[in-house]
Design a protein around this motif. Structure first.
Motif, PDB file in Angstrom:
ATOM      1  N   LEU A  64      25.873  32.425  31.976  1.00 32.65           N
ATOM      2  CA  LEU A  64      26.101  31.624  33.149  1.00 32.65           C
ATOM      3  C   LEU A  64      27.368  31.853  33.876  1.00 32.65           C
ATOM      4  CD1 LEU A  64      24.456  29.184  34.862  1.00 32.65           C
ATOM      5  CD2 LEU A  64      26.271  27.657  33.521  1.00 32.65           C
ATOM      6  N   GLY A  65      28.422  32.041  32.763  1.00 32.54           N
ATOM      7  CA  GLY A  65      29.930  32.367  33.547  1.00 32.54           C
ATOM      8  C   GLY A  65      30.869  31.804  32.550  1.00 32.54           C
ATOM      9  N   LYS A  66      32.253  32.201  32.601  1.00 38.22           N
ATOM     10  CA  LYS A  66      33.090  31.850  31.556  1.00 38.22           C
ATOM     11  C   LYS A  66      34.529  32.076  32.267  1.00 38.22           C
ATOM     12  CE  LYS A  66      32.737  36.307  29.300  1.00 38.22           C
ATOM     13  NZ  LYS A  66      32.019  36.765  28.077  1.00 38.22           N
ATOM     14  N   LEU A  67      35.570  31.173  31.842  1.00 37.50           N
ATOM     15  CA  LEU A  67      36.818  31.131  32.519  1.00 37.50           C
ATOM     16  C   LEU A  67      37.679  32.229  31.386  1.00 37.50           C
ATOM     17  CD1 LEU A  67      38.232  29.639  34.337  1.00 37.50           C
ATOM     18  CD2 LEU A  67      39.002  27.799  32.857  1.00 37.50           C
ATOM     19  N   LEU A  68      38.418  33.120  31.866  1.00 39.92           N
ATOM     20  CA  LEU A  68      38.999  33.911  30.975  1.00 39.92           C
ATOM     21  C   LEU A  68      40.438  34.124  31.587  1.00 39.92           C
ATOM     22  CD1 LEU A  68      36.490  36.856  30.641  1.00 39.92           C
ATOM     23  CD2 LEU A  68      37.222  35.143  28.862  1.00 39.92           C
ATOM     24  N   PRO A  69      41.338  34.212  30.683  1.00 36.00           N
ATOM     25  CA  PRO A  69      43.023  34.443  31.059  1.00 36.00           C
ATOM     26  C   PRO A  69      43.228  35.779  31.864  1.00 36.00           C
ATOM     27  CG  PRO A  69      42.854  34.778  28.733  1.00 36.00           C
ATOM     28  CD  PRO A  69      41.555  34.175  29.253  1.00 36.00           C
ATOM     29  N   GLN A  70      44.108  35.762  32.706  1.00 37.52           N
ATOM     30  CA  GLN A  70      44.438  36.925  33.430  1.00 37.52           C
ATOM     31  C   GLN A  70      45.898  36.913  33.772  1.00 37.52           C
ATOM     32  OE1 GLN A  70      43.441  37.645  37.566  1.00 37.52           O
ATOM     33  NE2 GLN A  70      42.062  39.080  36.779  1.00 37.52           N
ATOM     34  N   THR A  71      46.670  37.996  33.159  1.00 36.77           N
ATOM     35  CA  THR A  71      48.076  38.233  33.509  1.00 36.77           C
ATOM     36  C   THR A  71      48.305  38.802  34.972  1.00 36.77           C
ATOM     37  OG1 THR A  71      48.552  38.703  31.108  1.00 36.77           O
ATOM     38  CG2 THR A  71      50.215  39.063  32.475  1.00 36.77           C
ATOM     39  N   THR A  72      49.216  38.166  35.397  1.00 39.04           N
ATOM     40  CA  THR A  72      49.506  38.514  36.745  1.00 39.04           C
ATOM     41  C   THR A  72      50.800  39.544  36.846  1.00 39.04           C
ATOM     42  OG1 THR A  72      51.337  36.835  37.203  1.00 39.04           O
ATOM     43  CG2 THR A  72      49.214  36.196  37.714  1.00 39.04           C
ATOM     44  N   ALA A  73      51.063  39.945  37.884  1.00 32.87           N
ATOM     45  CA  ALA A  73      52.184  41.208  38.003  1.00 32.87           C
ATOM     46  C   ALA A  73      53.422  40.678  37.912  1.00 32.87           C
ATOM     47  CB  ALA A  73      51.995  41.772  39.367  1.00 32.87           C
ATOM     48  N   GLY A  74      53.670  39.264  37.737  1.00 36.79           N
ATOM     49  CA  GLY A  74      54.933  38.445  37.468  1.00 36.79           C
ATOM     50  C   GLY A  74      55.048  38.084  35.907  1.00 36.79           C
ATOM     51  N   GLY A  75      53.927  38.381  35.440  1.00 31.86           N
ATOM     52  CA  GLY A  75      53.760  38.152  33.796  1.00 31.86           C
ATOM     53  C   GLY A  75      53.294  36.879  33.579  1.00 31.86           C
ATOM     54  N   SER A  76      52.843  35.983  34.256  1.00 36.10           N
ATOM     55  CA  SER A  76      52.386  34.553  34.183  1.00 36.10           C
ATOM     56  C   SER A  76      51.156  34.785  33.868  1.00 36.10           C
ATOM     57  CB  SER A  76      52.584  33.793  35.319  1.00 36.10           C
ATOM     58  OG  SER A  76      52.189  34.030  36.379  1.00 36.10           O
ATOM     59  N   VAL A  77      50.287  33.810  33.256  1.00 37.99           N
ATOM     60  CA  VAL A  77      48.899  33.963  32.962  1.00 37.99           C
ATOM     61  C   VAL A  77      48.225  32.925  33.776  1.00 37.99           C
ATOM     62  CG1 VAL A  77      47.293  33.304  31.055  1.00 37.99           C
ATOM     63  CG2 VAL A  77      49.404  34.541  30.624  1.00 37.99           C
ATOM     64  N   ILE A  78      47.072  33.429  34.274  1.00 41.04           N
ATOM     65  CA  ILE A  78      46.202  32.398  35.357  1.00 41.04           C
ATOM     66  C   ILE A  78      44.744  32.386  34.532  1.00 41.04           C
ATOM     67  CG2 ILE A  78      47.807  32.670  37.075  1.00 41.04           C
ATOM     68  CD1 ILE A  78      45.567  34.717  38.236  1.00 41.04           C
ATOM     69  N   TYR A  79      44.099  31.612  35.022  1.00 42.05           N
ATOM     70  CA  TYR A  79      42.735  31.572  34.383  1.00 42.05           C
ATOM     71  C   TYR A  79      41.862  31.942  35.668  1.00 42.05           C
ATOM     72  CZ  TYR A  79      44.100  30.096  29.845  1.00 42.05           C
ATOM     73  OH  TYR A  79      44.729  30.007  28.532  1.00 42.05           O
ATOM     74  N   LYS A  80      40.831  32.977  35.504  1.00 35.64           N
ATOM     75  CA  LYS A  80      40.105  33.194  36.409  1.00 35.64           C
ATOM     76  C   LYS A  80      38.442  32.884  35.902  1.00 35.64           C
ATOM     77  CE  LYS A  80      38.684  36.872  39.447  1.00 35.64           C
ATOM     78  NZ  LYS A  80      38.960  38.196  40.033  1.00 35.64           N
ATOM     79  N   PHE A  81      37.380  32.333  36.709  1.00 36.73           N
ATOM     80  CA  PHE A  81      36.080  32.045  36.370  1.00 36.73           C
ATOM     81  C   PHE A  81      35.201  33.275  36.711  1.00 36.73           C
ATOM     82  CE2 PHE A  81      31.661  30.622  36.450  1.00 36.73           C
ATOM     83  CZ  PHE A  81      31.734  29.703  35.394  1.00 36.73           C
ATOM     84  N   TYR A  82      34.689  33.908  35.516  1.00 37.39           N
ATOM     85  CA  TYR A  82      33.747  35.100  36.006  1.00 37.39           C
ATOM     86  C   TYR A  82      32.283  34.675  35.822  1.00 37.39           C
ATOM     87  CZ  TYR A  82      37.798  37.889  35.258  1.00 37.39           C
ATOM     88  OH  TYR A  82      39.251  38.480  35.277  1.00 37.39           O
ATOM     89  N   PRO A  83      31.613  35.066  37.074  1.00 36.08           N
ATOM     90  CA  PRO A  83      30.192  34.449  37.037  1.00 36.08           C
ATOM     91  C   PRO A  83      29.525  35.301  36.041  1.00 36.08           C
ATOM     92  CG  PRO A  83      30.626  35.660  39.115  1.00 36.08           C
ATOM     93  CD  PRO A  83      32.237  35.417  38.269  1.00 36.08           C
ATOM     94  N   GLY A  84      28.216  34.639  35.512  1.00 37.54           N
ATOM     95  CA  GLY A  84      27.574  35.396  34.518  1.00 37.54           C
ATOM     96  C   GLY A  84      26.289  36.005  35.222  1.00 37.54           C
ATOM     97  N   HIS A  85      25.486  36.507  34.548  1.00 35.96           N
ATOM     98  CA  HIS A  85      24.053  37.334  35.235  1.00 35.96           C
ATOM     99  C   HIS A  85      23.384  36.217  36.002  1.00 35.96           C
ATOM    100  CE1 HIS A  85      25.710  39.927  32.029  1.00 35.96           C
ATOM    101  NE2 HIS A  85      25.434  41.104  33.177  1.00 35.96           N
ATOM    102  N   PHE A  86      23.480  35.194  35.357  1.00 32.18           N
ATOM    103  CA  PHE A  86      22.097  34.078  36.119  1.00 32.18           C
ATOM    104  C   PHE A  86      22.794  33.514  37.298  1.00 32.18           C
ATOM    105  CE2 PHE A  86      20.407  29.953  36.610  1.00 32.18           C
ATOM    106  CZ  PHE A  86      19.228  30.230  36.613  1.00 32.18           C
ATOM    107  N   ILE A  87      24.111  33.338  37.140  1.00 31.72           N
ATOM    108  CA  ILE A  87      24.928  32.836  38.455  1.00 31.72           C
ATOM    109  C   ILE A  87      24.877  33.967  39.667  1.00 31.72           C
ATOM    110  CG2 ILE A  87      27.173  32.409  39.498  1.00 31.72           C
ATOM    111  CD1 ILE A  87      26.086  29.940  38.206  1.00 31.72           C
ATOM    112  N   GLN A  88      25.170  34.999  39.007  1.00 29.32           N
ATOM    113  CA  GLN A  88      25.055  36.219  40.333  1.00 29.32           C
ATOM    114  C   GLN A  88      23.692  36.181  40.907  1.00 29.32           C
ATOM    115  OE1 GLN A  88      26.595  39.930  38.573  1.00 29.32           O
ATOM    116  NE2 GLN A  88      27.633  38.778  37.101  1.00 29.32           N
TER     117      GLN A  88
END
Length: 361
Positions: A64-88
């Protein structure tokens, strides 16, 4: 049923059979003939199709999809939702209903029984029941993040801010009203999609088909419960397999025998020894079990893959059928202690199958 009705009727099917029977080729044929989904020779894939493979580590979040951490160029951490195969695939199907093209979309799940299918589908399992209009009987609720991911899969620029969904820099209500106004008067499917999005619910539409494949040699097939099984149509792909016209000219390296004939004789050998083999239908092989190059199956691939499969999966408890096959004529009785003993006699093994030596047992 009319031709048009058949063309738009969704497919929800599991193709099952022994390894190498060409289930993937069968998926391509069904997509082309029943759903008008074409094979793209450049990308070597089906158009309007999302494909995934289940495995022991594959989860509902992957589906379905999941929320994963992502490090920005400035070094901070943001969370991004990645759609799963069913959502796509659902987003693609919804997009075609909104724009009125109503193109068919396909989700292909390979190796369905290698993952925990019931856990992977989770609440999506409810959507597999279909009504006479070919939409899901039920619907399920999604979170705001999941709805945003679905809107993005439909091609919109969507985001959520302060617990409110925005689409193309406008509030969701503005998007809803504008899209509803632009829908053609008779586009009831598009209107249904909009209403679902408004209430943050989803259901499987009539233009979304799902085809899964199963290798029956994988014993985990029996962990698919009856409630899950009955929501699918099932089609058995028999040995030596689908697409034999494409393999009839494939030869074996250094032999006059055709690969297709060899496979048929090998399966006869396996069936003759059914008393020492568990689940005989699962242990046969399809014509696509080994890949060929330049219309040739190499001796190396027979030794490294086919003979190991026979040793490890077909005759793991009783080697006598293999020993009898190799103990031909006035030769001293063969005893196979290790796999290397078996591989060392690969030429005799191939000879024995081709000559149907096992008929003299």
């Amino acid at each position: 049923m009319s031709e048009i009705a058949q063309a738009t009727k969704p497919i929800q099917k599991i193709l099952f059979g022994s390894p190498g029977t060409g289930k993937s080729y069968k998926v391509r044929e069904i997509a082309n003939n029943s759903l008008q989904i074409q094979w793209n020779e450049q990308t070597k894939s089906l158009e309007n199709t999302i494909k995934t493979v289940f495995h022991p580590e594959y989860t509902y979040s992957d589906f379905l999809g999941k929320l994963l951490p992502q490090t920005t160029a400035g070094g901070s951490v943001i969370y991004k939702f990645y759609p799963g195969h069913f959502i796509q695939v659902l987003g693609l199907a919804y997009k075609y209903l909104i724009d009125g093209s109503n193109q068919n979309v396909l989700l292909v799940i390979d190796e369905l029984n290698r993952g925990n299918a019931a856990a992977i589908f989770g609440p999506i399992f409810q959507l597999l029941d279909r009504e006479v209009d070919n939409w899901s009987t039920y619907d399920v609720n999604l979170s705001e993040l999941e709805i945003v991911a679905l809107l993005r899969a439909m091609g919109y620029d969507a985001q959520t801010t302060d617990k409110k969904i925005q689409v193309d820099d406008s509030a969701f209500n503005v998007f809803y009203n504008n899209t509803k106004r632009d829908l053609k008067m008779n586009n009831q499917d598009g209107l249904r999609v909009l209403e679902n999005l408004k209430t943050q619910r989803i259901s499987i539409p009539r233009n979304l088909s799902i085809i899964a494949t199963i290798n029956t040699s994988d014993e985990s097939i029996y962990y698919l419960d009856s409630a899950f099984k009955r929501r699918w149509d099932w089609e058995y792909v028999d040995v030596p397999g689908y697409g034999n016209e494409k393999t009839k000219d494939i030869a074996i390296e250094g032999r006059e025998e055709k690969w297709l004939d060899f496979v048929n004789k090998l399966n006869d050998f396996i069936k003759v020894n059914h008393q020492v083999i568990r689940r005989i239908e699962d242990k046969q092989i399809g014509v696509w079990f080994l890949k060929c190059e330049n219309n040739l199956v190499t001796k190396e691939s027979i030794e490294n893959k086919l003979m190991f499969y026979l040793w490890d999966s077909v005759f793991p408890r009783d080697r006598r059928p293999l020993e009898n096959l190799l103990s031909k004529g006035d030769r001293q009785s063969i005893k196979l202690i290790t796999y290397s003993d078996f591989v060392a006699l690969s030429d005799d093994f191939i000879d024995g199958i081709i000559s149907c030596q096992w008929l003299n047992f």
